[in-house]
Design a protein around this motif. Structure first.
Motif, PDB file in Angstrom:
ATOM      1  N   LEU A 149      36.663  18.563  -1.033  1.00  0.00           N
ATOM      2  CA  LEU A 149      35.209  18.466  -1.117  1.00  0.00           C
ATOM      3  C   LEU A 149      34.549  19.061   0.125  1.00  0.00           C
ATOM      4  CD1 LEU A 149      32.623  17.587  -2.444  1.00  0.00           C
ATOM      5  CD2 LEU A 149      32.987  15.267  -1.567  1.00  0.00           C
ATOM      6  N   LYS A 150      35.134  18.845   1.288  1.00  0.00           N
ATOM      7  CA  LYS A 150      34.585  19.435   2.513  1.00  0.00           C
ATOM      8  C   LYS A 150      34.596  20.968   2.438  1.00  0.00           C
ATOM      9  CE  LYS A 150      35.936  15.680   5.662  1.00  0.00           C
ATOM     10  NZ  LYS A 150      36.731  15.334   6.863  1.00  0.00           N
ATOM     11  N   THR A 151      35.663  21.517   1.874  1.00  0.00           N
ATOM     12  CA  THR A 151      35.748  22.968   1.717  1.00  0.00           C
ATOM     13  C   THR A 151      34.615  23.489   0.843  1.00  0.00           C
ATOM     14  OG1 THR A 151      38.157  22.897   1.957  1.00  0.00           O
ATOM     15  CG2 THR A 151      37.207  24.861   0.931  1.00  0.00           C
ATOM     16  N   LEU A 152      34.323  22.784  -0.239  1.00  0.00           N
ATOM     17  CA  LEU A 152      33.228  23.178  -1.113  1.00  0.00           C
ATOM     18  C   LEU A 152      31.888  23.152  -0.369  1.00  0.00           C
ATOM     19  CD1 LEU A 152      33.992  21.429  -4.522  1.00  0.00           C
ATOM     20  CD2 LEU A 152      34.218  23.837  -3.942  1.00  0.00           C
ATOM     21  N   ILE A 153      31.678  22.104   0.416  1.00  0.00           N
ATOM     22  CA  ILE A 153      30.423  21.975   1.162  1.00  0.00           C
ATOM     23  C   ILE A 153      30.270  23.124   2.153  1.00  0.00           C
ATOM     24  CG2 ILE A 153      29.162  20.533   2.803  1.00  0.00           C
ATOM     25  CD1 ILE A 153      30.425  18.094   1.469  1.00  0.00           C
ATOM     26  N   LYS A 154      31.375  23.539   2.784  1.00  0.00           N
ATOM     27  CA  LYS A 154      31.313  24.620   3.767  1.00  0.00           C
ATOM     28  C   LYS A 154      30.985  25.969   3.139  1.00  0.00           C
ATOM     29  CE  LYS A 154      34.588  22.394   6.938  1.00  0.00           C
ATOM     30  NZ  LYS A 154      35.959  22.443   7.493  1.00  0.00           N
ATOM     31  N   ILE A 155      31.415  26.166   1.884  1.00  0.00           N
ATOM     32  CA  ILE A 155      31.193  27.464   1.245  1.00  0.00           C
ATOM     33  C   ILE A 155      29.866  27.516   0.503  1.00  0.00           C
ATOM     34  CG2 ILE A 155      32.189  27.107  -1.070  1.00  0.00           C
ATOM     35  CD1 ILE A 155      33.720  29.723  -0.688  1.00  0.00           C
ATOM     36  N   LEU A 156      29.214  26.375   0.319  1.00  0.00           N
ATOM     37  CA  LEU A 156      27.955  26.339  -0.438  1.00  0.00           C
ATOM     38  C   LEU A 156      26.859  27.232   0.158  1.00  0.00           C
ATOM     39  CD1 LEU A 156      27.500  22.670  -1.714  1.00  0.00           C
ATOM     40  CD2 LEU A 156      27.804  24.764  -3.050  1.00  0.00           C
ATOM     41  N   PRO A 157      26.676  27.285   1.498  1.00  0.00           N
ATOM     42  CA  PRO A 157      25.631  28.192   2.018  1.00  0.00           C
ATOM     43  C   PRO A 157      25.838  29.648   1.613  1.00  0.00           C
ATOM     44  CG  PRO A 157      26.292  26.632   3.702  1.00  0.00           C
ATOM     45  CD  PRO A 157      27.251  26.460   2.570  1.00  0.00           C
ATOM     46  N   LEU A 158      27.091  30.127   1.701  1.00  0.00           N
ATOM     47  CA  LEU A 158      27.366  31.494   1.268  1.00  0.00           C
ATOM     48  C   LEU A 158      27.081  31.660  -0.218  1.00  0.00           C
ATOM     49  CD1 LEU A 158      30.630  32.689   3.053  1.00  0.00           C
ATOM     50  CD2 LEU A 158      28.427  33.851   2.994  1.00  0.00           C
ATOM     51  N   TRP A 159      27.489  30.689  -0.994  1.00  0.00           N
ATOM     52  CA  TRP A 159      27.250  30.733  -2.439  1.00  0.00           C
ATOM     53  C   TRP A 159      25.755  30.773  -2.730  1.00  0.00           C
ATOM     54  CZ3 TRP A 159      24.895  27.248  -5.830  1.00  0.00           C
ATOM     55  CH2 TRP A 159      25.095  27.490  -7.184  1.00  0.00           C
ATOM     56  N   SER A 160      24.977  29.989  -1.987  1.00  0.00           N
ATOM     57  CA  SER A 160      23.541  29.936  -2.242  1.00  0.00           C
ATOM     58  C   SER A 160      22.861  31.258  -1.906  1.00  0.00           C
ATOM     59  CB  SER A 160      22.897  28.803  -1.427  1.00  0.00           C
ATOM     60  OG  SER A 160      22.986  29.065  -0.034  1.00  0.00           O
ATOM     61  N   SER A 161      23.404  32.020  -0.948  1.00  0.00           N
ATOM     62  CA  SER A 161      22.793  33.308  -0.610  1.00  0.00           C
ATOM     63  C   SER A 161      22.886  34.296  -1.761  1.00  0.00           C
ATOM     64  CB  SER A 161      23.465  33.905   0.636  1.00  0.00           C
ATOM     65  OG  SER A 161      24.797  34.294   0.355  1.00  0.00           O
ATOM     66  N   SER A 162      23.825  34.080  -2.660  1.00  0.00           N
ATOM     67  CA  SER A 162      23.970  34.986  -3.803  1.00  0.00           C
ATOM     68  C   SER A 162      23.027  34.628  -4.945  1.00  0.00           C
ATOM     69  CB  SER A 162      25.418  34.957  -4.303  1.00  0.00           C
ATOM     70  OG  SER A 162      26.300  35.483  -3.333  1.00  0.00           O
ATOM     71  N   ILE A 163      22.403  33.469  -4.889  1.00  0.00           N
ATOM     72  CA  ILE A 163      21.434  33.107  -5.930  1.00  0.00           C
ATOM     73  C   ILE A 163      20.260  34.078  -5.891  1.00  0.00           C
ATOM     74  CG2 ILE A 163      19.782  31.359  -6.674  1.00  0.00           C
ATOM     75  CD1 ILE A 163      21.734  29.234  -5.724  1.00  0.00           C
ATOM     76  N   PHE A 164      19.732  34.334  -4.683  1.00  0.00           N
ATOM     77  CA  PHE A 164      18.599  35.256  -4.557  1.00  0.00           C
ATOM     78  C   PHE A 164      19.044  36.712  -4.608  1.00  0.00           C
ATOM     79  CE2 PHE A 164      16.775  31.358  -2.878  1.00  0.00           C
ATOM     80  CZ  PHE A 164      15.549  31.351  -3.510  1.00  0.00           C
ATOM     81  N   LEU A 165      20.356  36.931  -4.700  1.00  0.00           N
ATOM     82  CA  LEU A 165      20.860  38.264  -5.004  1.00  0.00           C
ATOM     83  C   LEU A 165      20.801  38.509  -6.512  1.00  0.00           C
ATOM     84  CD1 LEU A 165      22.251  40.858  -4.002  1.00  0.00           C
ATOM     85  CD2 LEU A 165      24.436  39.674  -4.214  1.00  0.00           C
ATOM     86  N   SER A 166      21.062  37.458  -7.308  1.00  0.00           N
ATOM     87  CA  SER A 166      21.021  37.580  -8.766  1.00  0.00           C
ATOM     88  C   SER A 166      19.592  37.593  -9.300  1.00  0.00           C
ATOM     89  CB  SER A 166      21.795  36.412  -9.400  1.00  0.00           C
ATOM     90  OG  SER A 166      23.144  36.399  -8.990  1.00  0.00           O
TER      91      SER A 166
END
Length: 564
Positions: free
Chosen positions: A317-334
């Motif tokens: 779960l900690k790993t998921l939390i750490k990668i969420l900011p990068l994942w969120s940056s792709s939302i405004f890419l889509s």
């Protein structure tokens, strides 16, 4: 694509090595035939949806793009739910069967809406300023049809890929299957974007949707014919349950962390080699793995429950939390990509789309240029760019570098769209078309739209594979089969945000009237370019702070955003 192959191969490595009488290449024609039919049907109704809403249902152009984005967002989001249903409750076979029938029902309703006069408004006269819109009943039939068709598409597209890979034991066989799966997917999509759209625009909408019905029905028949050959897998349980249990257990034991401090106080389950103790980051979650007296059973042992999780589950779960900011940056890419796709169709409807004196490119077909650019770019990147980069630097392009290039190309695409629209509006003014009825054709070739669409496609060829690779490499092992679906989730959220942004622009400015010849669509594209630049800055910040964990030969190495 490669990450999806590896993900499924890992699952199969854990399966018994005994050969089954079912599965194997005997199932290949049935599954690939199903993919072809379902994709033809889905592409046939979704790729030309904006034109159908405007020309047949008399829905205003901006409203049509809003409906289109909502529908596309829905069937991009639903594969996550479909995967959870298949993993947790039913096998992939039954999920595909049910949702394929749902898709068929939706396409049948669209066919009826396009052919039965009482289910669509009266045809709009040429040059009319106002047309009669759909009634409440007609809207209801339309929305139900679109909901069923998109629900069916979302429930089958990714589930059938997983089921197909489950038929093989060897990784190289799975790799061959996925190559044919994606080839079939792209081929069927290209046919939909060209042949079926041409029938809808130049022959009849009823026949075009009827072809989709036939393709969907044939796909179901082919899929059911192969039932006795398929290898059926039992539901394995949803990995999201583990995440929920960690959160619940951490909240329940939130006051226990100060009391228990040593490694012996943590529960490891059957795995004590990989993770000895939880890390200090997000220390609150460590409570979920604390063993207290009430966790012990009568024989002194402990088991996983909603009160107690393993250290590995906490770290996942900690790993998921750490990668969420990068994942969120792709939302405004889509989001800009979704907007440019729908708004380009509106531009094409107002432009000269003739190729020679007799052939006219359908407006919805212009989006195929993005698809073609993506396919060609993926091949070039894989066969030429990656080897060349590896020869020069002695290492492959990293996932974050690929995504960063995609961000930059996305900015160029928005700027290109703004410049093309500026030129189109200049032609509108010089041709004195301002104030003319909607549908007035601007004497400017629609091929100008190909350039920004092609740039979008090249950008997707960089950023989508980069994201798949990043999520697969960095997601916890228990969630690797779900990691590839995160791309679909991004696209879905992007479509919904594009709908909200379009509505905000329409309400607060005069840039998006029903007749775009009287608006300032170029300002919209410039705004998207600014959003893309700001989002790229956010991405660089997230990328610089991010540390790779699982990439081979680069463990724990921080990405330097300046190397992109």
């Amino acid at each position: 694509m490669e990450s999806l192959q590896t993900s499924v191969s890992i699952q199969n490595e854990q399966a018994p090595s005994t050969k089954s009488k079912r599965g194997g290449w005997t199932t290949f024609p049935f599954i690939i035939g199903t993919v072809m039919g379902l994709t033809l049907a889905a592409g046939g109704w979704s790729s030309n949806l904006i034109v159908f809403l405007i020309t047949v249902m008399n829905i205003k152009s901006i409203n049509a793009t809003q409906i289109n984005n909502i529908i596309l967002g829905f069937y991009s989001l639903f594969p996550i739910a479909g995967a959870v249903i298949a993993d947790s409750f039913f096998s992939s076979f039954y999920v595909i069967c049910v949702f394929a029938f749902v898709s068929l029902l939706g396409v049948i309703m669209l066919t009826l809406a396009s052919t039965i006069h009482s289910l669509r408004p009266p045809a709009c006269g040429i040059g009319a300023f106002a047309c009669e819109g759909p009634s409440k009943l007609q809207y209801a039939v339309l929305y139900v049809a679109l909901a069923l068709a998109s629900l069916g598409l979302g429930g089958t597209r990714f589930t059938i890929a997983t089921m197909g890979a489950d038929q093989y034991n060897k990784p190289n066989e799975q790799g061959t299957f996925f190559s044919w799966y994606f080839f079939t997917l792209y081929l069927a999509t290209a046919i939909s974007f060209t042949a079926i759209i041409y029938v809808q625009d130049n022959v009849s909408w009823g026949l075009g949707f009827g072809i989709c019905v036939i393709a969907n029905a044939i796909a179901i028949a082919v899929f059911l014919l192969g039932k006795r050959f398929y290898r059926h897998t039992k539901p394995r349980g949803s990995p999201f349950v583990s995440i929920a249990r960690v959160l619940v257990a951490a909240i329940r034991k939130r006051r226990k962390l100060k009391t228990f401090q040593t490694q012996l106080d943590y529960f490891h389950g059957d795995n004590t080699k990989e993770i000895s103790s939880p890390t200090e980051s997000f220390r609150f979650l460590n409570c979920a793995a604390l063993r207290i007296e009430s966790d012990k059973q009568s024989d002194g042992s402990c088991s996983i429950s909603w009160w107690l999780c393993t250290v590995e589950e906490v770290e996942d779960l900690k790993t998921l939390i750490k990668i969420l900011p990068l994942w969120s940056s792709s939302i405004f890419l889509s989001t800009p990509i979704a907007m440019i796709s729908s708004l380009t169709v509106l531009q094409a409807l107002t432009m000269d789309r003739h190729l020679g004196p007799h052939f006219k490119i359908p407006a919805g077909t212009f989006l195929v240029f993005t698809l073609v650019a993506t396919i060609l770019s993926i091949y070039i990147i894989d066969r030429f760019l990656q080897p060349m980069w590896k020869n020069l630097t002695r290492r492959s392009l990293r996932p974050l570098q690929l995504i960063g290039i995609g961000h930059v190309l996305n900015i160029f695409a928005m700027v290109g769209s703004a410049l093309v629209e500026t030129k189109r509006l200049h032609v509108v003014r010089t041709s004195h078309l301002s104030g003319e009825p909607p549908g007035s054709i601007v004497p400017m070739s629609g091929l100008w739209l190909v350039v920004p669409l092609a740039i979008v496609g090249v950008g997707e060829a960089f950023q989508f594979p980069g994201q798949v690779a990043l999520y697969y490499q960095e997601f916890p092992k228990s969630l690797r089969s779900t990691s590839t679906a995160m791309i679909s989730l991004l696209i879905g959220i992007g479509y919904y945000l594009s709908t909200a942004l379009t509505d905000l622009i329409r309400r607060s400015t005069g840039w998006l009237p029903n007749n775009i010849n009287d608006g300032r669509l170029d300002y919209v594209f410039w705004l998207l370019a600014v959003i893309a630049v700001v989002n790229f800055g956010y991405y660089l910040l997230c990328a610089k702070k991010f540390k790779y964990q699982n990439i081979e030969n680069h463990e724990n190495e921080t990405y330097d955003s300046g190397a992109t």
